[in-house]
Design a protein around this motif. Sequence first.
Motif, mmCIF file in Angstrom:
data_model
loop_
_atom_site.group_PDB
_atom_site.id
_atom_site.type_symbol
_atom_site.label_atom_id
_atom_site.label_comp_id
_atom_site.label_asym_id
_atom_site.label_seq_id
_atom_site.Cartn_x
_atom_site.Cartn_y
_atom_site.Cartn_z
ATOM 1 N N UNK A 160 64.536 27.487 -20.658
ATOM 2 C CA UNK A 160 64.432 28.029 -19.300
ATOM 3 C C UNK A 160 63.242 28.970 -19.169
ATOM 4 N N UNK A 161 63.090 29.854 -20.177
ATOM 5 C CA UNK A 161 61.998 30.823 -20.106
ATOM 6 C C UNK A 161 60.645 30.120 -20.175
ATOM 7 N N UNK A 162 60.528 29.144 -21.079
ATOM 8 C CA UNK A 162 59.261 28.437 -21.209
ATOM 9 C C UNK A 162 58.897 27.630 -19.983
ATOM 10 N N UNK A 163 59.901 27.148 -19.246
ATOM 11 C CA UNK A 163 59.641 26.291 -18.082
ATOM 12 C C UNK A 163 59.578 27.062 -16.769
ATOM 13 N N UNK A 164 60.513 28.012 -16.592
ATOM 14 C CA UNK A 164 60.648 28.669 -15.286
ATOM 15 C C UNK A 164 60.370 30.170 -15.311
ATOM 16 N N UNK A 165 60.307 30.784 -16.493
ATOM 17 C CA UNK A 165 60.074 32.220 -16.544
ATOM 18 C C UNK A 165 61.375 33.018 -16.586
ATOM 19 N N UNK A 166 61.267 34.320 -16.366
ATOM 20 C CA UNK A 166 62.391 35.229 -16.544
ATOM 21 C C UNK A 166 63.350 35.255 -15.354
ATOM 22 N N UNK A 167 62.859 34.983 -14.140
ATOM 23 C CA UNK A 167 63.674 35.145 -12.927
ATOM 24 C C UNK A 167 64.929 34.260 -12.937
ATOM 25 N N UNK A 168 64.833 32.956 -13.234
ATOM 26 C CA UNK A 168 66.058 32.136 -13.267
ATOM 27 C C UNK A 168 67.070 32.610 -14.305
#
Length: 304
Positions: A160-168
């Motif tokens: 998730x972090x690698x694809x979308x960042x911290x917000x999700x």
Amino acid sequence: MNEQKLFTKNFILVVIGQIISLFGNSILRFALPLYLLRTTGSAALFGIVTACSFLPMIFLSLVGGVLADRFNKRNIMVILDFITALVVIFLLLALNKLSIVPLFIIILMILYGISGIYHPTVQASIPSLVSSKKILSAGAIINQIGALSNLLGPIIGGMLFGTFGIIPILTISIICFTLSAIMEIFIHIPYKKRNDNQNMIAIVKNDLSESINYMKNEKPILIKIIVLISLFSLVLTAMMIVGIPVLIIDILNLSDSLLGVSQSILALGGLCGGILTAVLGEKLTLPIITFKYLHWYHGNTATT
């Protein structure tokens, strides 16, 4: 308790709540230090923030068991999950608006401090939820949920972090903690209020003093185990928590997903260790382990 079955209504709610809460906690604990390391690029700051975040957990873990004995365990779990959700909401709103280092120090100290109270409370609630014959099985289930969340959380968090960042990740964590708190409202844990005339500081002091005296006089082996585990955690665990992310991210320049996989492999080792302990626990007593280690050590030093 008259109920002889393990999966009672209340225990099922605790299990589901733990699955949701610990999953949110696992991806959050993986993503926040990683975000700090990616943003600052400083291994020193990463280590300082990580060290500071563990301080409240050490103290509140001692207090957590005392609080669980004195107050309604269900209410403690509900309140802590709601507070955790509010803390993550604050972080979501404050991100990119406040200085990242002091913000993360405060947030992680609060989150780890909450964890220090939360987990002893869950463990202390087990004898009230299942029959005495099922306590070990119930405790094993709760511990395995924690192990599995530590296994799957970093993998999912890294993707998730690698694809979308911290917000999700922050959004998912808020949802998890809120759902867990709502579910825990419907748990019934028997509670009888104690008539204590002392203030909370005196109660905590007396309870901890009784525990220390019990270990010194009745179970001195516990002191040795605590010292051994403390030394192990101080040296090796700290090196893994700080060293592995720095090695993978800063030195090897690998992806966040691979960092998640490496963290999950460590968790898998802990899971396998728990299974082996359950299977071989009766054979591996402390004197036998010590004797075998000393025999191995002297044999190897004699040949070098």
